[in-house]
Design an enzyme around this catalytic site. Structure first.
Site, short mmCIF file in Angstrom:
data_model
loop_
_atom_site.label_atom_id
_atom_site.label_comp_id
_atom_site.label_asym_id
_atom_site.label_seq_id
_atom_site.Cartn_x
_atom_site.Cartn_y
_atom_site.Cartn_z
N GLU A 17 0.84 -1.20 0.00
CA GLU A 17 0.00 0.00 0.00
C GLU A 17 0.88 1.25 0.00
OE1 GLU A 17 -3.63 0.46 2.59
OE2 GLU A 17 -2.34 1.95 3.54
N TYR A 49 -6.80 6.91 -0.03
CA TYR A 49 -7.64 8.04 -0.43
C TYR A 49 -7.83 8.93 0.79
CZ TYR A 49 -11.84 10.06 -2.70
OH TYR A 49 -12.77 10.88 -3.29
N ALA A 51 -9.39 11.07 3.58
CA ALA A 51 -10.73 10.86 4.14
C ALA A 51 -11.76 11.84 3.58
CB ALA A 51 -10.68 10.97 5.65
N HIS A 77 -8.33 3.29 -3.57
CA HIS A 77 -9.30 3.38 -2.46
C HIS A 77 -10.30 4.50 -2.76
CE1 HIS A 77 -6.57 1.37 0.79
NE2 HIS A 77 -6.35 0.86 -0.40
N ALA A 123 -20.10 2.07 4.71
CA ALA A 123 -19.49 1.62 3.46
C ALA A 123 -20.47 0.83 2.59
CB ALA A 123 -18.26 0.77 3.78
N LYS A 164 -22.18 -6.17 4.53
CA LYS A 164 -21.31 -5.46 3.58
C LYS A 164 -20.81 -6.44 2.51
CE LYS A 164 -17.18 -3.63 5.14
NZ LYS A 164 -16.29 -2.62 5.77
N GLN A 211 5.86 5.47 15.68
CA GLN A 211 4.82 4.82 14.89
C GLN A 211 3.94 3.91 15.75
OE1 GLN A 211 6.94 2.76 11.83
NE2 GLN A 211 5.06 2.33 10.68
N LYS A 271 7.75 3.50 1.82
CA LYS A 271 9.17 3.25 2.10
C LYS A 271 9.64 2.05 1.29
CE LYS A 271 9.21 5.20 6.72
NZ LYS A 271 8.74 4.90 8.06
#
Ligand code: FAD
Length: 288
Positions: A17, A49, A51, A77, A123, A164, A211, A271
């Site tokens: 990603e 994407y 928000a 996305h 969603a 969903k 992180q 990265k």
């Protein structure tokens, strides 16, 4: 290529990603990172994407570039909670026109200003619209092995997930998790409820101390003691922490694949060196 066809052809997959730049000025630097990750020949790459839809143009642009210039399978996305139906329809038209066949359909986090979409609450409504406006698309959705932060009972969260999936999802990608047993329990529970689509394990390699807090705050993921000990030991030395984080993520992936969870998506955070470190350790294990 559609991701459902990639999964049908390859038993073991590894994908990465990336997130698009917030401004046009940052585009070239992100494109260079994305290019280096694409050179690893992942099964596909996903592009997140913003928000509020703020980076939407860059999501589509980067996805199309990766597909057309770097010959990479891509998934773009799309979130809905801050958009109206007209805007979403335009984004879908753009994805279709640019030949982007895979869409990760998301609600998005609730906006801090409380301004909600007039057309979308969850969603599932976006998935229904994709089915209407771009029915050929292959659609992924998000799932949460430890439960979504807004949902008190995991059984309810799984019930919403079932609805969903039944609305037309081809596969699910998980929120990050650091203890594989959490995923195995989750898979048992969702399969019992009849959710049978492929589940892609989302793996976040943690390569710096800051992180950890950020990832936990965002995802609600619990941190195993083994992981805490590693951060305690190496967290103040960036090189050591990067190496330890990549090894931890790789060990997680090997355990997952050994136990039959064979589709792996790495949150590579733009990265290339981290993506390359993981890919190199799995080069004989991933299907080409
Ligand atoms: P939903 O499936 O709508 O679920 C949200 C909450 O509502 C859950 O608690 C669920 O149980 C509940 N719910 C669902 N349906 C109903 C219903 N009918 N009635 C009542 N409650 C219901 N965010 C971004 O902004 N951009 C990205 O690119 C992005 N990519 C992501 C990729 C992955 C793999 C994951 C796991 C998350 C990603 N996110 C992204 C974050 C995501 O937008 C948030 O986690 C968001 O809070 C929930 O999105 P969702 O699509 O899972 O929502």
């Amino acid at each position: 290529m559609k991701i459902r066809d990639i999964f049908a052809e390859h038993e073991v997959t590894l994908s990465f990603e990336i997130f698009p730049p917030k401004t046009d000025a940052g585009f070239a630097a992100v494109e260079e990172c994305a290019h280096q990750i694409a050179a690893l020949e992942p099964s596909f790459m996903s592009i997140t994407y913003g928000a509020g839809g703020g980076t939407s143009a860059n999501t589509a642009k980067l996805a199309a570039k990766l597909q057309d210039e770097y010959n990479t399978n891509v998934m773009a996305h799309l979130t809905c909670v801050s958009s109206d139906r007209v805007f979403v329809k335009e984004r879908l038209h753009e994805y279709k026109t640019r030949g982007i066949e895979n869409i990760m359909a998301l609600r998005g986090d609730l906006p801090k200003d409380g301004q909600l979409s007039p057309d979308y609450s969850h969603a599932i409504e976006l998935i229904q619209d994709i089915k209407k406006f771009y029915p050929e698309a292959c659609i992924g959705g998000a799932c949460y092995p430890e439960g979504h932060v807004e949902c008190e009972r995991q059984s309810e969260d799984i019930q919403h997930l079932k609805e969903k999936v039944d609305a037309g999802l081809d596969f699910l990608t998980t929120q990050m998790f650091f203890d594989n047993n959490i995923l195995y329990n989750f898979l048992y529970r969702i399969r019992e409820q009849g959710i049978m689509v492929p589940v892609v394990a989302g793996i976040m390699p943690i390569t710096n101390k800051k992180q950890v807090a950020r990832s936990v705050a965002l995802s609600g993921a619990s941190i195993p003691q083994r992981f805490r000990t590693m951060v305690d030991r190496f967290g103040d030395d960036p090189q050591k922490m990067t190496q330890a984080g990549v090894i931890y993520a790789t060990e997680q992936i090997i355990d997952l694949i050994s136990n039959g969870v064979t589709h792996i998506h790495v949150y590579s955070m733009n990265k290339p060196e981290i993506a390359a470190g993981i890919q190199a350790s799995l080069s004989h294990i991933i299907d080409k």
